[in-house]
Design a protein around this motif. Sequence first.
Motif, PDB file in Angstrom:
ATOM      1  N   ASN A   1       0.845  -1.347  -0.053  1.00 53.65           N
ATOM      2  CA  ASN A   1      -0.012  -0.010   0.086  1.00 53.65           C
ATOM      3  C   ASN A   1       0.900   1.287   0.030  1.00 53.65           C
ATOM      4  O   ASN A   1       0.322   2.401   0.000  1.00 53.65           O
ATOM      5  CB  ASN A   1      -1.040  -0.042   1.037  1.00 53.65           C
ATOM      6  N   TYR A   2       2.058   1.164  -0.032  1.00 55.99           N
ATOM      7  CA  TYR A   2       3.016   2.248   0.017  1.00 55.99           C
ATOM      8  C   TYR A   2       2.858   3.030  -1.642  1.00 55.99           C
ATOM      9  O   TYR A   2       2.764   2.416  -2.412  1.00 55.99           O
ATOM     10  CB  TYR A   2       4.460   1.856   0.289  1.00 55.99           C
ATOM     11  N   TRP A   3       2.780   4.245  -1.357  1.00 53.23           N
ATOM     12  CA  TRP A   3       2.576   5.129  -2.458  1.00 53.23           C
ATOM     13  C   TRP A   3       3.692   4.963  -3.631  1.00 53.23           C
ATOM     14  O   TRP A   3       3.424   5.143  -4.743  1.00 53.23           O
ATOM     15  CB  TRP A   3       2.044   6.504  -2.121  1.00 53.23           C
ATOM     16  N   ASP A   4       4.797   4.845  -2.898  1.00 53.39           N
ATOM     17  CA  ASP A   4       5.922   4.947  -4.014  1.00 53.39           C
ATOM     18  C   ASP A   4       6.683   3.470  -4.014  1.00 53.39           C
ATOM     19  O   ASP A   4       7.862   3.321  -4.337  1.00 53.39           O
ATOM     20  CB  ASP A   4       7.037   5.720  -3.596  1.00 53.39           C
ATOM     21  N   ARG A   5       5.684   2.547  -4.073  1.00 56.03           N
ATOM     22  CA  ARG A   5       6.152   1.144  -4.063  1.00 56.03           C
ATOM     23  C   ARG A   5       7.007   0.708  -5.156  1.00 56.03           C
ATOM     24  O   ARG A   5       7.841  -0.103  -5.153  1.00 56.03           O
ATOM     25  CB  ARG A   5       5.084   0.222  -3.591  1.00 56.03           C
ATOM     26  N   SER A   6       6.756   1.462  -6.348  1.00 64.31           N
ATOM     27  CA  SER A   6       7.465   0.896  -7.587  1.00 64.31           C
ATOM     28  C   SER A   6       8.893   1.182  -7.471  1.00 64.31           C
ATOM     29  O   SER A   6       9.677   0.332  -8.092  1.00 64.31           O
ATOM     30  CB  SER A   6       6.795   1.686  -8.806  1.00 64.31           C
ATOM     31  N   LYS A   7       9.405   2.063  -6.663  1.00 65.08           N
ATOM     32  CA  LYS A   7      10.852   2.103  -6.391  1.00 65.08           C
ATOM     33  C   LYS A   7      11.421   1.372  -5.264  1.00 65.08           C
ATOM     34  O   LYS A   7      12.635   1.247  -4.888  1.00 65.08           O
ATOM     35  CB  LYS A   7      11.193   3.614  -5.989  1.00 65.08           C
TER      36      LYS A   7
END
Length: 415
Positions: free
Chosen positions: A233-239
Amino acid sequence: MKKSISIIITIFLGSLLVGCSKENQKNSTDYQVMKRAEATELLSVDISLATDTVSHTALYNTYEGLYRLGSSNEVIPAGATKLPQVSEDGRKYTIELNKKSKWSDDKPVTAKDYVFSWQRTIDPQTESQYAQLFSNIKNAKKIMTKELKPTELGIKAIDDYKLEIELESATPYFQNLLAFPNFFPQREDIVKKYGSEYATTSQKAVYNGAFTLTNYDASSGGATKWTYKKNQNYWDRSKVKLDKIENTVVKDAGTAFAMYESGKLDETYLLGEYVNQNKGEKEVITILKPSTYYLQFNMIDKDSFLSNKEVRQAMSSITNRKEIVENVLNNGSREAISFVPKGVYYNPDTGEDFSETYEPKMEYNVKNGVDTWNKVFNNQKMEIKLLIPDDDGIKKVAEYLQESGFTYQWNEILL
């Protein structure tokens, strides 16, 4: 898996061995797991109560505040969308929150979560050791002395995604403070649900950072094993490239090094002879992690000789900090010349490091130390007991202090 550091650690300057285990070599394009050693237990993941470096490392990985610090200590928006709007007198900060930020249970991170967190930390009933960090916020000092209620702290939610913070006076370093873990948000409903057991296990908390905490249980003391798992659910999980980070407490540096060599660890710390053995190896990374280790004197008993300022000055003078960092730790640490470590604060006009300009500096001077001691005790010898945590590096420092004139009693009490 690339040989790199993927977690934030904020302790003293240290040397790390970073590699890639056989498990990760087999699954380098699939599930990414990192196995690392810590020298001491994880004591707390309660944002209001955490004080030690291992606990703060866990908070940096599992929570996110309004801002984070970049490689040059620059302030970077995280839970906020941009840098604060600051009033002309420097006392009022208006901050827009990142609407993409969510908790691990999929609920939005709102301005009220920051308001509650700060009020909880400043509340005398919480007994936060880091409450003083909030001192420059309006009414904070009066709240700490119980003259005002925590709800009168100078922070309020304008709406769900806008914060307004009012300070007692302009504070140039305030933005940097907002990147410190004790300023991170907390969910009021979760804190109240678990009460005194809040954050004592990984299940009794929610997280808004790059990872969630699992396999953690400190209900009966510090945890020796815990895991960071990628927060979906982390907003910047793609990084976030790692899926899991497994942490194990290995207190002996030699044992930790052997585990690294055998492929049981992807990262370990280095101390003493293991630094010399691995100098020049491409897997060795030295990272500047500003903090200061210090002796904390027991002055509760006003009749104790340690309550005498000159006694403490004498002990400071006879402590050879340079020898400790170069010959005892030998891990790249620097001797302290002031309480504020190098590389933290700089003069905004000249760029000078604060620690270099601060006076008086702590200096090794045996003659001054002995003369000051004899002035108080007239050559009398006194026994000093030094309580230390069960940490290999600190034990080596304690042994050095014992050999150089101090006596100590080992105990699992963190000063």
